[in-house]
Design a protein around this motif. Sequence first.
Motif, PDB file in Angstrom:
ATOM      1  N   PHE A   1       0.846  -1.136  -0.008  1.00 50.51           N
ATOM      2  CA  PHE A   1      -0.040  -0.048   0.051  1.00 50.51           C
ATOM      3  C   PHE A   1       0.880   1.076  -0.046  1.00 50.51           C
ATOM      4  N   ALA A   2       1.943   1.316   0.913  1.00 49.56           N
ATOM      5  CA  ALA A   2       2.846   2.443   0.940  1.00 49.56           C
ATOM      6  C   ALA A   2       3.521   2.849  -0.445  1.00 49.56           C
ATOM      7  N   ILE A   3       3.998   1.642  -1.218  1.00 44.66           N
ATOM      8  CA  ILE A   3       4.555   1.792  -2.288  1.00 44.66           C
ATOM      9  C   ILE A   3       3.593   2.210  -3.577  1.00 44.66           C
ATOM     10  N   GLN A   4       2.631   1.585  -3.324  1.00 43.25           N
ATOM     11  CA  GLN A   4       1.593   2.074  -4.558  1.00 43.25           C
ATOM     12  C   GLN A   4       1.025   3.319  -4.484  1.00 43.25           C
ATOM     13  N   TYR A   5       0.763   3.780  -3.428  1.00 46.73           N
ATOM     14  CA  TYR A   5       0.133   5.189  -2.810  1.00 46.73           C
ATOM     15  C   TYR A   5       1.118   5.988  -2.301  1.00 46.73           C
TER      16      TYR A   5
ATOM     17  N   SER B   1       2.149   9.090  -2.865  1.00 46.12           N
ATOM     18  CA  SER B   1       1.787  10.206  -2.603  1.00 46.12           C
ATOM     19  C   SER B   1       0.167  10.701  -2.214  1.00 46.12           C
ATOM     20  N   ASP B   2      -0.243   9.389  -2.282  1.00 46.00           N
ATOM     21  CA  ASP B   2      -1.828   9.660  -1.801  1.00 46.00           C
ATOM     22  C   ASP B   2      -2.569   8.966  -0.574  1.00 46.00           C
TER      23      ASP B   2
ATOM     24  N   HIS C   1      -2.233   9.780   2.634  1.00 45.21           N
ATOM     25  CA  HIS C   1      -3.047  10.766   3.358  1.00 45.21           C
ATOM     26  C   HIS C   1      -4.432  10.992   2.980  1.00 45.21           C
ATOM     27  N   LEU C   2      -4.512  11.193   1.900  1.00 45.89           N
ATOM     28  CA  LEU C   2      -5.830  11.160   1.184  1.00 45.89           C
ATOM     29  C   LEU C   2      -6.469  10.037   1.688  1.00 45.89           C
ATOM     30  N   LEU C   3      -6.131   8.731   1.233  1.00 50.31           N
ATOM     31  CA  LEU C   3      -6.938   7.533   1.324  1.00 50.31           C
ATOM     32  C   LEU C   3      -7.080   7.240   2.965  1.00 50.31           C
ATOM     33  N   LYS C   4      -6.125   7.450   3.834  1.00 50.99           N
ATOM     34  CA  LYS C   4      -6.504   7.404   5.178  1.00 50.99           C
ATOM     35  C   LYS C   4      -7.589   8.492   5.816  1.00 50.99           C
ATOM     36  N   TYR C   5      -7.548   9.800   5.128  1.00 50.04           N
ATOM     37  CA  TYR C   5      -8.575  10.539   5.635  1.00 50.04           C
ATOM     38  C   TYR C   5     -10.050  10.076   4.861  1.00 50.04           C
ATOM     39  N   ILE C   6     -10.090   9.512   3.909  1.00 46.17           N
ATOM     40  CA  ILE C   6     -11.391   9.012   3.234  1.00 46.17           C
ATOM     41  C   ILE C   6     -11.738   7.770   4.385  1.00 46.17           C
TER      42      ILE C   6
END
Length: 746
Positions: free
Chosen positions: A402-406, A408-409, A411-416
């Motif tokens: 997950f960290a490699i794939q996202y 730059s995103d 924080h956005l996915l965690k916020y979602i």
Amino acid sequence: MKTNWFNRLLLSYLPVFFIITLSLLLMTFLTLSEMSKKASVRANNALSHNISKLIDNKLADIDSLLLYEIQNNEKIKQFFSDNPKENRHYTDIQASSALKELLQNNPNIDSIYLYRTPDRTILTPSTLTELNDFMDSQFVGISLNSRVPYHWTARTLAPQMTDGRNAQRVISLAKNTNLSNLSILIVNVRVESLLGWIASMTDNNSTFVHLNDEHGNLIVSTEAGPDGKTSGMRAGSVLSSSVSEQTGWIISSGTLNGGILEFVSSLFYLWMAIASVIVIAGLTWIIYVSRRQYRPVVTLMNMISGARKASPAHLKTEKVDEFKFIESSIEELLDESNMLQEQHKELSVYHKRHLFLSLMEDGNATANFGKYLEEELSRLGIDQPVSGSLVAIVEIDHYAEFAIQYRSDQHLLKYILGASVKELVENKPFTVWTEWISNSKMGILFLFHQQESQQEVLECCEKLRDWVANNLDFTVTIGIGPLIHQLELTAESFREAVNAVGYKSSLGMNRIITPDHVVSKPKGELFKQLQVFRIISQSFRLGDEKWEDYYREMYQTLEDQLYTHDDLSSLMQVLIGYLQKEMAELTEEPNNVWIRDVQPSLLMALEEETQDEIYNAFYNILKAAFDKLNKLRESKSSHQLMHQVKIYIADNYSNPDLSLTHLSDEFGLNAKYLSRLFREAFGMKFVEYVSDVRMEKSIQLLIETEETIQDIGRAVGYDQSLTFIRVFKKHTGETPGQYRKKNSTE
């Protein structure tokens, strides 16, 4: 009016910018063109030299061939011999046959004939005639009367010499065959052959090559027409020439007409001077316009300096940029305001996170802490009294991927994810509080105000898990703690939730894990697996396919127990250690395969998250390594023999006389040689291997039968029960009686 100043500046600078840019581009183009032209000259020099070498080598080969035939071909030598005229008929036919063969083996030769001076006879591959009747008699006469050494000569053959074809351009060479009577051999090579040699080294679309004789007459050209004339040649400049060391011919090469680009390149220095003048004029114009446009700026600076009570002289002395000063002052005010707002937000977020983590820690169950919590919750907008609390831990599955794939995103996915939780609990009889307690884990605190419904929490968590699985590219596993009726004791629920989600390696991912799931299976114990690990490792080293059965048996035991990921990783590292110890007993080649390929792959497989993933990864790696090691064993010439020895031991382990001497008699080999082959094949001594086979069979008999220890010892090849007990204890660490009692109890 608002764009007037902007238009004035734009019209002042933009045309000059384009003119200067185009001039610089022109200068760059001219520079590159000049560099390309010099590179082309060097390339053409190399081309001319190489073509000259090629033609010299080809013609030298033909010359050497003719010399060899003159000196060694008996048929040709007989043609020039002093035989009587009535005996020449057969030798003439043989010489004609030799010429035909020479033509067939050398496609570059157009024609060849012999001239015998005493009887003025010409012999071609197909005819025998006198010199006066021969079509090429003029060249024969010129060759005979030449006072210079024979050399390659370019000329045109008459149509009669080319079998009725059009006049053929060739290069000819005469060779002396008999110095006493001046007989000669003449060979003609097609000019097309020369053109083919030249064309193989040139690009006709961009380069031309001329071949002239020593008098400057054109022999062949890549630009010549079908008639050999150069009237149709495209214009081009000769860049280099080379003189053949063998023939004295001149090879010239150059580039084809480049049109207007070549014309522009020819005036390089003129165009560079014009472009330089344009650039200098443009810069001068920019300076002039800038000074003119700067006057309104001076006026504004004077007005600002008056308002700031600073004189223009003072501004000039301190070199203050007033526009910069005003801009920086406004930016400072805005930055200070934004900074204060951000600090307030950060402090609020930090304070809220600190309160959440404090609630999850042990040692806070005091009266003062409870009162402090009520005050802080009131500040957060939670005014209703709290009757109970429950903690759930949401962990992102395969977080490394997950960290490699996202990258730059994240924080956005965690916020979602956090926002989804709040959306799912709308109109529920409880309040939720979410905080990320680590990179991969989000804590959810459920605060109940009236009735405490743990079932609704489970339903909300299941909806959250299902929503993430169906709408996002990753999954989550949720561990749920028990319901706590005192808010200050919430740490107990938190601890149980963390413990529950820690067992997802055994229970599986993308699911809900409650304390009931954790207590439904016993906790895994490391030491119960050690015996299985040893058997797996020994079977693997010995090339016994039963290791797969033992490995599956181990996995079935793991499935019935609970392990955290750390415990499972430690357990499998022990298996790697056993395998490493066994593989160290093998010879250098299989041991290198293990160290270089297998062991690093197994350690990398420990990064998998679930028990199934680790099991499958280990199985695939070990299976591939097992097959590779078997191929290494099979490549040895002694493999089949050792396989027969292994089968013999399995069938005769009960024989007390089973030894290296017994095997050497059975298989007709020297005992020491057999011992060395055995150790190379199985990585252990013969005695150790036989002992292991007997001990495995004795363990099976102890568990599955009621026979006495003495009988079991005799059944596995030990006549003395004391010897059997001593070997068994050394092998297992227990006596046979202790081992039977322990396993029958279990």
